[in-house]
Scaffold this active site. Sequence first.
Site, short mmCIF file in Angstrom:
data_model
loop_
_atom_site.label_atom_id
_atom_site.label_comp_id
_atom_site.label_asym_id
_atom_site.label_seq_id
_atom_site.Cartn_x
_atom_site.Cartn_y
_atom_site.Cartn_z
N ASP A 92 -49.72 74.06 -20.54
CA ASP A 92 -48.55 74.55 -21.25
C ASP A 92 -48.88 74.53 -22.74
OD1 ASP A 92 -46.17 74.90 -22.51
OD2 ASP A 92 -45.03 73.47 -21.27
N ASP A 117 -49.46 86.60 -25.89
CA ASP A 117 -48.64 87.61 -25.21
C ASP A 117 -47.66 86.88 -24.29
OD1 ASP A 117 -47.78 90.06 -24.25
OD2 ASP A 117 -49.30 90.16 -22.68
N LYS A 157 -46.53 88.43 -29.54
CA LYS A 157 -45.43 89.26 -29.03
C LYS A 157 -44.12 88.61 -29.45
CE LYS A 157 -44.56 89.33 -24.44
NZ LYS A 157 -44.89 89.80 -23.08
C1 SAM Z 1 -46.88 88.84 -20.00
S1 SAM Z 1 -47.74 87.54 -19.30
C2 SAM Z 1 -49.24 87.57 -20.19
C3 SAM Z 1 -50.12 88.68 -19.75
C4 SAM Z 1 -51.51 88.56 -20.29
N1 SAM Z 1 -51.55 88.79 -21.71
C5 SAM Z 1 -52.45 89.53 -19.63
O1 SAM Z 1 -52.93 90.41 -20.28
O2 SAM Z 1 -52.70 89.42 -18.44
C6 SAM Z 1 -46.94 86.14 -19.96
C7 SAM Z 1 -47.56 84.83 -19.55
O3 SAM Z 1 -47.04 83.82 -20.37
C8 SAM Z 1 -47.17 82.62 -19.66
N2 SAM Z 1 -46.40 81.52 -20.27
C9 SAM Z 1 -45.10 81.45 -20.50
N3 SAM Z 1 -44.80 80.27 -21.07
C10 SAM Z 1 -45.97 79.59 -21.23
C11 SAM Z 1 -46.32 78.35 -21.76
N4 SAM Z 1 -45.41 77.54 -22.24
N5 SAM Z 1 -47.60 77.96 -21.74
C12 SAM Z 1 -48.54 78.77 -21.25
N6 SAM Z 1 -48.27 79.99 -20.74
C13 SAM Z 1 -47.00 80.39 -20.73
C14 SAM Z 1 -46.64 82.99 -18.30
O4 SAM Z 1 -47.13 82.13 -17.31
C15 SAM Z 1 -47.19 84.40 -18.16
O5 SAM Z 1 -48.35 84.40 -17.35
#
Ligand code: SAM
Length: 845
Positions: A92, A117, A157
């Site tokens: 995380d 992202d 983003k």
């Molecule tokens: C839109 S996706 C990212 C897509 C990625 N950029 C790709 O090209 O494949 C958003 C990601 O943010 C991650 N996410 C959300 N909160 C998070 C956190 N606190 N720590 C790590 N990852 C997180 C989610 O698990 C998700 O996989």
Amino acid sequence: MAIQKKHGKGRLDKWYKLAKEKGYRARAAFKLIQLNKKYGFLEKSKVCLDLCAAPGSWCQVAAETMPKDSLIIGVDLSPIKPIPKVITFQSDITTEKCRATIRGHLKTWKADCVLHDGAPNVGTAWVQDSFNQAELALHSLKLATEFLVEGGTFVTKVFRSKDYNSLLWVLKQLFTKVEATKPPSSRNVSAEIFVVCRGFKAPKKLDPRLLDPRSVFEDLADPTPNNEAKVYNPEIKKRKRDGYEEGDWTQFKEIPASEFIQTTDPIAILGQYNKLSFDQSKNGDVALAALDKLPETTDEIRVCCSDLKVLGRKEFKLLLKWRLKIREILGFPTKKTAKAALAEEVAEVEPMDEEMRIQEELQKISEKESSKKKRERRHANEAKQKEILRMQMNMTAPMDIGMEQEGPKGEGAMFRLKGVDQTDALRRIAKGKMVVIPESEKKPDFDSGIGSESDDESDEDGDRLERELDGLYEQYRERKSDADAKYRAKKARKQHDDEEWEGVSADENANSDSDALEEESSDDDSDMEDVDDAGKPLLTDLDNAPVIDNGLSKRARGFFNQDIFKDLGVLDGEESEDEDEEMADAPEPEAEVEAEAAEESDDDIPSIEQQKKMRKEHAAAKKKEKDARIEIVKKKGDVVDEDEESDWEETEKKKKKDSGPNIDIVTAEAMTLAHQLARGEKTVHDVIDEGYNKYALKDRDGLPDWFLDDEGRHDKPHKPITKEAADAIKEKLRAYNARPIKKVAEARARKKFKQAQRLEKLKKKADLLAGDEGLSEKEKASSIAKLISAASKKKRKAPVKVVKAAGANRALQGRPRGVKGRYKMVDPRMKKEMRALKRVAKKKK
Ligand SMILES: C[S@@+](CC[C@H](N)C(=O)[O-])C[C@H]1O[C@@H](n2cnc3c(N)ncnc32)[C@H](O)[C@@H]1O
């Protein structure tokens, strides 16, 4: 620009398809590609940190764009499948542990770019979602400030919400250039935008409040009450008592109904207030007065407005609908106008870059083209089907097909002889093979006044496509026949069948070919006027008409000219009457019989040839019957000596071998038929009758080979088979399988032959010994016994020489020097070990 759908198939847009095509794990890859195209930060980076990287499409793009041997680290809450050249781990990004892990991977390095992202789990209230997103972006910024090199790039983003400006302000404090952009691949309906921050200032000291969500998004720290939950789920009571809200000491809240109409957040009013009142103040509220008088404000609405706290979901809906109606009447902006505004807003997407636009246009054009072709093909097929149907219903004669378009002498008319030339294709047409004349081989049509069809693009396209298909199919067949022996055999059989068919049309004369065509050609004088006769296979000289000899056609003459008939004189005029019978009795060439057998096993439709054969068999059977009735009685004094008898046996065997078709029944269907014929359940006539079925008379002219081949696989009658026939075939196959293969049989035969040779030699030697007068009988016997025992002793095989794979022989391939005969290379260590083992075994004994 139309608003994109965010659900169902709308999600699977062109970026999705492109991503699939190019092997990216998510369509998001194109967002980074487009951002990088605009700002070009990846090519310059050697170390990249991708925060929230799952499923990993940004990492994929980074790996293929960044210089070789770059360090790419991806982290996400969800696991990321391994990506070549990328380090990934699950964590995380808001935690200390994640920070430490990144530090561990980076060691003393700094990142040239940090990408983010991330999207938190959405689905709660929009305000909450956008806040979480902004918070996540701030967390990623925190990591960026720690790991980014001075002058580095941070891409994040964000959602366009009220926190957006606060976030932008923070970013501007830390970077020299901050630009917000929405790449074309980002959905219009999505509120996301990307902020590209270049030139990290890398301040030595940082005010911790700058990266603390509580201070950056101050007023949002206390999230707004969820009025939607109150309105849409009024039945769910809030258990937690919060007490009075700060500064709001009254329990009962009332608001004029006109405000409910005017507000942009009706849900908030329905959630917070107790009553929508229609009471007018002394000064008078015009809007409220109008509202009160409108017929849409029914008694039910008034009752609902009087106590909002007792309303259920249905009543709230009623009030919201009523509000919309009134807004429409009073000319307030409604949903429709809002939609238009939204459409205008989303239309402000950056122009798509040139390459993508061209790609899209090309895709559109090719889609259009293929749908056009499909339509044309469908029309043509429908027309053909109709014609066939008409013909089947006896509404048209076969020669009428296509007449309505062309006229009897038009292009493509059945007996049109214009354009006839000396090509091989035409000769083959004349021979009965309905070969399509390639466009290039046709002569220009001089006297037809009909305009050329070359300007009909679709026709040309269709023709070209068909030619291409035929060519490709031909290539496929060649490739297959190169690789597949079975297919080759099948093809050869088919060719043979084809030639057989040619033979049927060439019944009369091999040179003058088809009489029917000749007649046509001679009839069609007018058509032929301007075409040179010489060498035109369709225009046959009457001088070359079949020469009939004794009433026999040339083919028949050829048949009876074989050596076997030399002494019989069957060509004499008086015997020509019996021709049929003779033909029936004549032994069939084996090849022909085999081909017929193969044909029978291949497809069970009796062909014309087969039918002919059956007729012949029938005639032969009749003759046999006749012969059987005439019994040959031997004379009393006739004595058959043994030699004569064995001769007779041999000739009988030979006869049996030579005569009679050697038909091998290999399919269960054929076996069933054979059983039925043998038991008399079916006669030859039944079989012939069955031959005339819907499969036998199919119009296959002009259809392409690939279609016919495919169709031919299924377009066969399914004949029932009996269990015993199937068992018999199984048994037969088992017997075939039990037979030794050719090589083994040959080796056995060789062995036998050598044994026989040895025996012969032995016999000769024994004879010599026996004839030697200088030896006594005892000596003779003992030397013959010696000879026999020496011959019966097996020759000792030369021992295998063991060669150490050491020294000059180490890693030697092939025969070692100075070694003759059989040898075996051994590892010296293995040799030692073997010896040791032997020693141990000996000791144990
Ligand atoms: C839109 S996706 C990212 C897509 C990625 N950029 C790709 O090209 O494949 C958003 C990601 O943010 C991650 N996410 C959300 N909160 C998070 C956190 N606190 N720590 C790590 N990852 C997180 C989610 O698990 C998700 O996989």
